[in-house]
Design an enzyme around this catalytic site. Structure first.
Site, short mmCIF file in Angstrom:
data_model
loop_
_atom_site.label_atom_id
_atom_site.label_comp_id
_atom_site.label_asym_id
_atom_site.label_seq_id
_atom_site.Cartn_x
_atom_site.Cartn_y
_atom_site.Cartn_z
N ASN A 61 157.05 -67.21 -59.88
CA ASN A 61 157.57 -68.03 -60.72
C ASN A 61 158.12 -69.33 -59.78
O ASN A 61 158.35 -69.17 -58.76
CB ASN A 61 158.75 -67.44 -61.55
CG ASN A 61 159.71 -66.72 -60.43
OD1 ASN A 61 159.33 -66.27 -59.79
ND2 ASN A 61 160.82 -66.92 -61.03
N GLU A 63 160.45 -72.46 -59.88
CA GLU A 63 161.63 -73.10 -60.83
C GLU A 63 161.60 -74.54 -60.54
O GLU A 63 160.93 -75.31 -59.59
CB GLU A 63 162.94 -72.29 -60.44
CG GLU A 63 162.77 -70.77 -60.93
CD GLU A 63 163.93 -70.03 -60.85
OE1 GLU A 63 165.03 -70.56 -60.14
OE2 GLU A 63 164.14 -68.85 -61.30
N ASN A 64 162.79 -74.99 -61.19
CA ASN A 64 162.86 -76.39 -61.12
C ASN A 64 164.20 -76.79 -61.49
O ASN A 64 164.87 -76.40 -62.36
CB ASN A 64 161.70 -77.25 -62.17
CG ASN A 64 161.73 -78.65 -61.80
OD1 ASN A 64 162.93 -79.58 -62.17
ND2 ASN A 64 160.76 -79.14 -61.26
N TYR A 67 165.62 -77.28 -65.41
CA TYR A 67 165.22 -75.71 -65.68
C TYR A 67 163.75 -75.59 -66.46
O TYR A 67 163.07 -74.73 -66.23
CB TYR A 67 166.29 -75.03 -66.21
CG TYR A 67 167.62 -74.89 -65.29
CD1 TYR A 67 167.64 -75.30 -63.96
CD2 TYR A 67 168.60 -74.10 -65.77
CE1 TYR A 67 168.77 -75.03 -63.06
CE2 TYR A 67 169.78 -74.04 -64.95
CZ TYR A 67 169.62 -74.34 -63.62
OH TYR A 67 170.73 -74.13 -62.81
N CYS A 72 156.94 -69.37 -65.44
CA CYS A 72 157.04 -68.04 -64.97
C CYS A 72 155.76 -67.46 -64.32
O CYS A 72 154.77 -68.11 -64.18
CB CYS A 72 156.80 -67.03 -66.41
SG CYS A 72 158.25 -67.14 -67.43
N GLU A 74 153.75 -65.11 -64.61
CA GLU A 74 152.49 -64.40 -65.31
C GLU A 74 151.65 -65.57 -65.69
O GLU A 74 150.42 -65.68 -65.50
CB GLU A 74 152.95 -63.83 -66.64
CG GLU A 74 153.64 -62.44 -66.39
CD GLU A 74 155.22 -62.69 -66.35
OE1 GLU A 74 155.64 -63.70 -65.70
OE2 GLU A 74 155.92 -61.72 -66.50
N CYS A 111 157.84 -62.29 -70.82
CA CYS A 111 158.57 -63.13 -71.68
C CYS A 111 157.68 -63.33 -72.71
O CYS A 111 156.40 -63.23 -72.66
CB CYS A 111 159.18 -64.34 -71.04
SG CYS A 111 157.90 -65.87 -71.10
N1 THU Z 1 160.47 -65.05 -65.19
C1 THU Z 1 159.18 -64.80 -64.80
O1 THU Z 1 158.44 -65.41 -63.87
N2 THU Z 1 158.40 -63.55 -65.38
C2 THU Z 1 159.00 -62.95 -66.48
O2 THU Z 1 158.54 -62.18 -67.12
C3 THU Z 1 160.65 -62.98 -66.82
C4 THU Z 1 161.09 -64.22 -66.19
C5 THU Z 1 161.15 -65.86 -64.30
C6 THU Z 1 161.47 -67.09 -65.06
C7 THU Z 1 162.66 -67.63 -64.13
O3 THU Z 1 162.06 -68.24 -63.16
C8 THU Z 1 163.24 -66.47 -63.68
O4 THU Z 1 162.25 -65.46 -64.01
C9 THU Z 1 164.65 -65.89 -64.53
O5 THU Z 1 164.67 -65.88 -65.76
#
Ligand code: THU
Length: 159
Positions: A61, A63-64, A67, A72, A74, A111
């Site tokens: 993942n 992030e920024n 947000y 993610c 995946e 997700c």
């Molecule tokens: N996140 C993922 O990378 N994959 C998932 O299946 C669930 C959530 C990340 C998104 C965000 O950067 C952090 O986890 C918290 O939600």
């Protein structure tokens, strides 16, 4: 009125019962989780994609500060796979997450948005994708994205 029951099957494996390639895929997801860029949530997720050639590609993942601009693990991994290997079927994806100083005790299912993206790849290559969700306790295995996304919207509805 009538009801439709949608059933789904998830297998639960002790890690020791996974195949060697599954263990390798899970270890890659764990390895790359530690390199995630997650300064806002502190929740580091890794995904490893197994291609039909046997090659494994990974993502985590990102992030920024704004947000919703983050992505993610995946989707980072699967988009890398289809961008760089557009002719390769995707066979499996492993997911692992590191949080509060350890790999999670419970599995991290993808997700909803990631499920939809994975479904598109499954449909594109007409090949079921096995989803391996790692936790310290055990591994949940879905044999198809469809098992995680019943009553899904797909390309067939656009025809
Ligand atoms: N996140 C993922 O990378 N994959 C998932 O299946 C669930 C959530 C990340 C998104 C965000 O950067 C952090 O986890 C918290 O939600």
């Amino acid at each position: 009125m009538k009801e439709i029951n949608l059933t789904t099957k998830i297998s639960v494996y002790p890690i020791g019962e996974c195949s060697e390639i599954e263990k390798k895929l899970i270890n890659e997801a764990k390895r790359v989780a530690l390199a995630a860029y997650a300064p806002y949530s502190g929740f580091k997720v890794g995904a490893a994609v197994l291609l039909e050639s046997g090659q494994i590609v990974t993502g985590n993942n990102q992030e920024n500060a704004a947000y919703p601009s983050g992505l993610c693990a995946e989707r980072t991994a699967i988009f890398y796979a289809t961008a760089n290997f557009p002719a390769q079927k995707v066979e499996a994806v492993a997911i692992a997450a590191f949080h509060n100083g350890e790999f999670t005790q419970d599995v991290i299912p993808p997700c909803g948005a990631c499920r939809q993206v994975l479904l598109e790849v499954e449909n594109r290559f007409k090949n079921s994708i096995k989803i391996l969700m790692y936790s310290q306790k055990d591994v949940y295995v879905a044999n198809s994205v469809r098992d995680l996304l019943p009553l899904s919207f797909g390309e067939e509805m656009l025809k």
